[in-house]
Design a protein around this motif. Structure first.
Motif, PDB file in Angstrom:
ATOM      1  N   ALA A 136       0.871  -1.175   0.000  1.00 41.09           N
ATOM      2  CA  ALA A 136       0.000   0.000   0.000  1.00 41.09           C
ATOM      3  C   ALA A 136       0.907   1.223   0.000  1.00 41.09           C
ATOM      4  N   ASP A 137       0.711   2.124  -0.959  1.00 46.16           N
ATOM      5  CA  ASP A 137       1.581   3.291  -1.112  1.00 46.16           C
ATOM      6  C   ASP A 137       1.144   4.419  -0.179  1.00 46.16           C
ATOM      7  N   LEU A 138       2.100   4.910   0.623  1.00 45.87           N
ATOM      8  CA  LEU A 138       1.860   6.069   1.480  1.00 45.87           C
ATOM      9  C   LEU A 138       2.736   7.210   0.980  1.00 45.87           C
ATOM     10  N   ASN A 139       2.110   8.244   0.445  1.00 42.02           N
ATOM     11  CA  ASN A 139       2.836   9.381  -0.120  1.00 42.02           C
ATOM     12  C   ASN A 139       3.141  10.390   0.987  1.00 42.02           C
ATOM     13  N   LEU A 140       4.399  10.408   1.434  1.00 39.87           N
ATOM     14  CA  LEU A 140       4.783  11.290   2.538  1.00 39.87           C
ATOM     15  C   LEU A 140       4.756  12.761   2.141  1.00 39.87           C
ATOM     16  N   SER A 141       4.898  13.048   0.855  1.00 42.13           N
ATOM     17  CA  SER A 141       4.907  14.449   0.424  1.00 42.13           C
ATOM     18  C   SER A 141       3.553  15.121   0.643  1.00 42.13           C
ATOM     19  N   GLU A 142       2.505  14.313   0.852  1.00 37.82           N
ATOM     20  CA  GLU A 142       1.176  14.863   1.095  1.00 37.82           C
ATOM     21  C   GLU A 142       0.861  14.989   2.586  1.00 37.82           C
ATOM     22  N   VAL A 143       1.817  14.584   3.436  1.00 41.17           N
ATOM     23  CA  VAL A 143       1.613  14.643   4.886  1.00 41.17           C
ATOM     24  C   VAL A 143       2.262  15.910   5.431  1.00 41.17           C
ATOM     25  N   THR A 144       1.482  16.759   6.064  1.00 46.33           N
ATOM     26  CA  THR A 144       2.013  18.002   6.631  1.00 46.33           C
ATOM     27  C   THR A 144       1.870  18.055   8.148  1.00 46.33           C
ATOM     28  N   LYS A 145       1.121  17.110   8.714  1.00 48.40           N
ATOM     29  CA  LYS A 145       0.939  17.067  10.161  1.00 48.40           C
ATOM     30  C   LYS A 145       0.486  15.664  10.548  1.00 48.40           C
ATOM     31  N   SER A 146       0.491  15.392  11.845  1.00 51.99           N
ATOM     32  CA  SER A 146       0.038  14.091  12.329  1.00 51.99           C
ATOM     33  C   SER A 146      -1.451  13.920  12.043  1.00 51.99           C
ATOM     34  N   GLY A 147      -1.841  12.689  11.738  1.00 47.62           N
ATOM     35  CA  GLY A 147      -3.245  12.416  11.456  1.00 47.62           C
ATOM     36  C   GLY A 147      -3.412  11.086  10.748  1.00 47.62           C
ATOM     37  N   LYS A 148      -4.643  10.799  10.339  1.00 47.47           N
ATOM     38  CA  LYS A 148      -4.955   9.534   9.686  1.00 47.47           C
ATOM     39  C   LYS A 148      -5.085   9.729   8.180  1.00 47.47           C
ATOM     40  N   VAL A 149      -4.531   8.762   7.448  1.00 47.76           N
ATOM     41  CA  VAL A 149      -4.526   8.814   5.985  1.00 47.76           C
ATOM     42  C   VAL A 149      -5.117   7.516   5.453  1.00 47.76           C
ATOM     43  N   ASP A 150      -6.079   7.626   4.534  1.00 51.14           N
ATOM     44  CA  ASP A 150      -6.681   6.450   3.899  1.00 51.14           C
ATOM     45  C   ASP A 150      -5.917   6.124   2.617  1.00 51.14           C
ATOM     46  N   ILE A 151      -5.496   4.865   2.482  1.00 48.99           N
ATOM     47  CA  ILE A 151      -4.766   4.451   1.283  1.00 48.99           C
ATOM     48  C   ILE A 151      -5.321   3.122   0.779  1.00 48.99           C
ATOM     49  N   THR A 152      -5.246   2.934  -0.540  1.00 46.70           N
ATOM     50  CA  THR A 152      -5.756   1.726  -1.190  1.00 46.70           C
ATOM     51  C   THR A 152      -4.643   0.702  -1.345  1.00 46.70           C
ATOM     52  N   LEU A 153      -4.975  -0.564  -1.148  1.00 43.27           N
ATOM     53  CA  LEU A 153      -3.996  -1.626  -1.348  1.00 43.27           C
ATOM     54  C   LEU A 153      -3.792  -1.862  -2.841  1.00 43.27           C
ATOM     55  N   ASN A 154      -2.545  -2.123  -3.225  1.00 42.58           N
ATOM     56  CA  ASN A 154      -2.213  -2.340  -4.633  1.00 42.58           C
ATOM     57  C   ASN A 154      -2.608  -3.756  -5.053  1.00 42.58           C
ATOM     58  N   LYS A 155      -3.527  -3.859  -6.023  1.00 45.34           N
ATOM     59  CA  LYS A 155      -4.013  -5.159  -6.494  1.00 45.34           C
ATOM     60  C   LYS A 155      -3.556  -5.388  -7.925  1.00 45.34           C
ATOM     61  N   SER A 156      -2.906  -6.524  -8.166  1.00 51.92           N
ATOM     62  CA  SER A 156      -2.495  -6.861  -9.525  1.00 51.92           C
ATOM     63  C   SER A 156      -3.691  -7.383 -10.313  1.00 51.92           C
ATOM     64  N   ASP A 157      -3.553  -7.420 -11.636  1.00 40.91           N
ATOM     65  CA  ASP A 157      -4.644  -7.878 -12.496  1.00 40.91           C
ATOM     66  C   ASP A 157      -4.991  -9.344 -12.248  1.00 40.91           C
TER      67      ASP A 157
END
Length: 279
Positions: free
Chosen positions: A79-100
């Protein structure tokens, strides 16, 4: 499904009436599935001056569905977590990477509790340097730093740096493919997650010579054995075997004099805030 009557020998009974003549049957079909761990893949960088203190995902495992031959190839799901979009502590929703090849993932997304704090720095002195790739029939001497050890400054969250120990860090220099001569070799510093090098030694200067070649000692620079005592020598084709600074056909030759004990990294550690450092 049409119902048919059969006799004891398994033969259909002509003209037999069956009531009801038709039945509706529901047969559940379940795809093969497998549980695998979820691995967070960190992409991008935090804004300058912030460091990750902790990441807590809402789930640590996921169930994947698909053909068994494809499931057998998968050991984890990312699951990709993009740190460049994090500016403070908190919860982030991310999608799991699913192959075809995977038909379904459960859960399809997770929530990650991201804790970030202001960056600080800490210096660990006297780290041993592991020498790799010293060719057969060669010896080496670390010319700079004269101690044969590395002083490295790290950056990260204060709570993470407080737990950092010299044994958590490895410093390596690769001499592969180099013959006699003097070289500046970059250092490869391996540190725990969320800890990065921000200063200190980034390279060493080494002199490589053929075994048996006499060299004039430089004042203030340790001899071959003295330099080796600050680190570990790993020759081509062999495992790290001690402090000798010679490569001899995959095994390390005995030094001409007893090597000095491997120094213990200095317990003098410094810590200073660095709000401008990046994570």
């Amino acid at each position: 499904m049409k119902l048919v009557a059969y006799d004891g020998s398994g033969q259909e009974i002509p003209g037999a009436e069956v009531d009801p003549a038709v039945l509706e049957v529901e047969v559940p079909i379940t795809n093969p599935f497998k549980q695998v761990p979820i691995q967070l893949k960190l992409i991008g960088q935090l804004p300058s001056g912030l460091s990750v203190e902790n990441l807590t995902p809402s789930a640590e495992q996921a169930t994947i569905y698909g053909p068994q031959t494809e499931l057998d190839k998968i050991d984890f799901i990312e699951a990709d977590l993009n740190l460049s979009e994090v500016t403070k502590s908190g919860k982030v929703d991310i999608t799991l990477n699913k192959s075809d090849a995977i038909t379904e993932v459960s859960p399809a997304a997770i929530t990650v509790d991201v804790q970030v704090v202001l960056t600080q720095t800490r210096t660990i002195q006297g780290l041993p340097i592991t020498i790799k790739g010293l060719g057969n029939g060669l010896k080496m001497q670390i010319m700079n730093p004269a101690s044969g050890q590395a002083d490295i400054t790290f950056k990260g969250a204060p709570a993470v740096l407080d737990k950092l120990q010299p044994g958590d860090v490895s410093v390596e220099a690769d001499l592969s493919g180099r013959g006699p001569g003097t070289y500046t070799i970059p250092l490869n510093v391996n540190s725990p997650r969320f800890v990065d090098q921000s200063g200190g030694n980034t390279s060493i200067e080494v002199e490589i010579a053929n075994i048996g070649t006499e060299s004039t000692p430089t004042p203030g620079v340790p001899t071959t054995d003295e330099a080796a005592s600050g680190g570990v020598i790993e020759p081509d084709g062999g495992e790290p075997t001690g402090t000798e600074a010679e490569g001899t056909g995959g095994t390390v030759g005995s030094p001409t004099s007893s090597p000095s004990p491997t120094p213990t990294p200095s317990s003098s550690l410094s810590s200073s805030p660095s709000p401008t450092d990046g994570a």
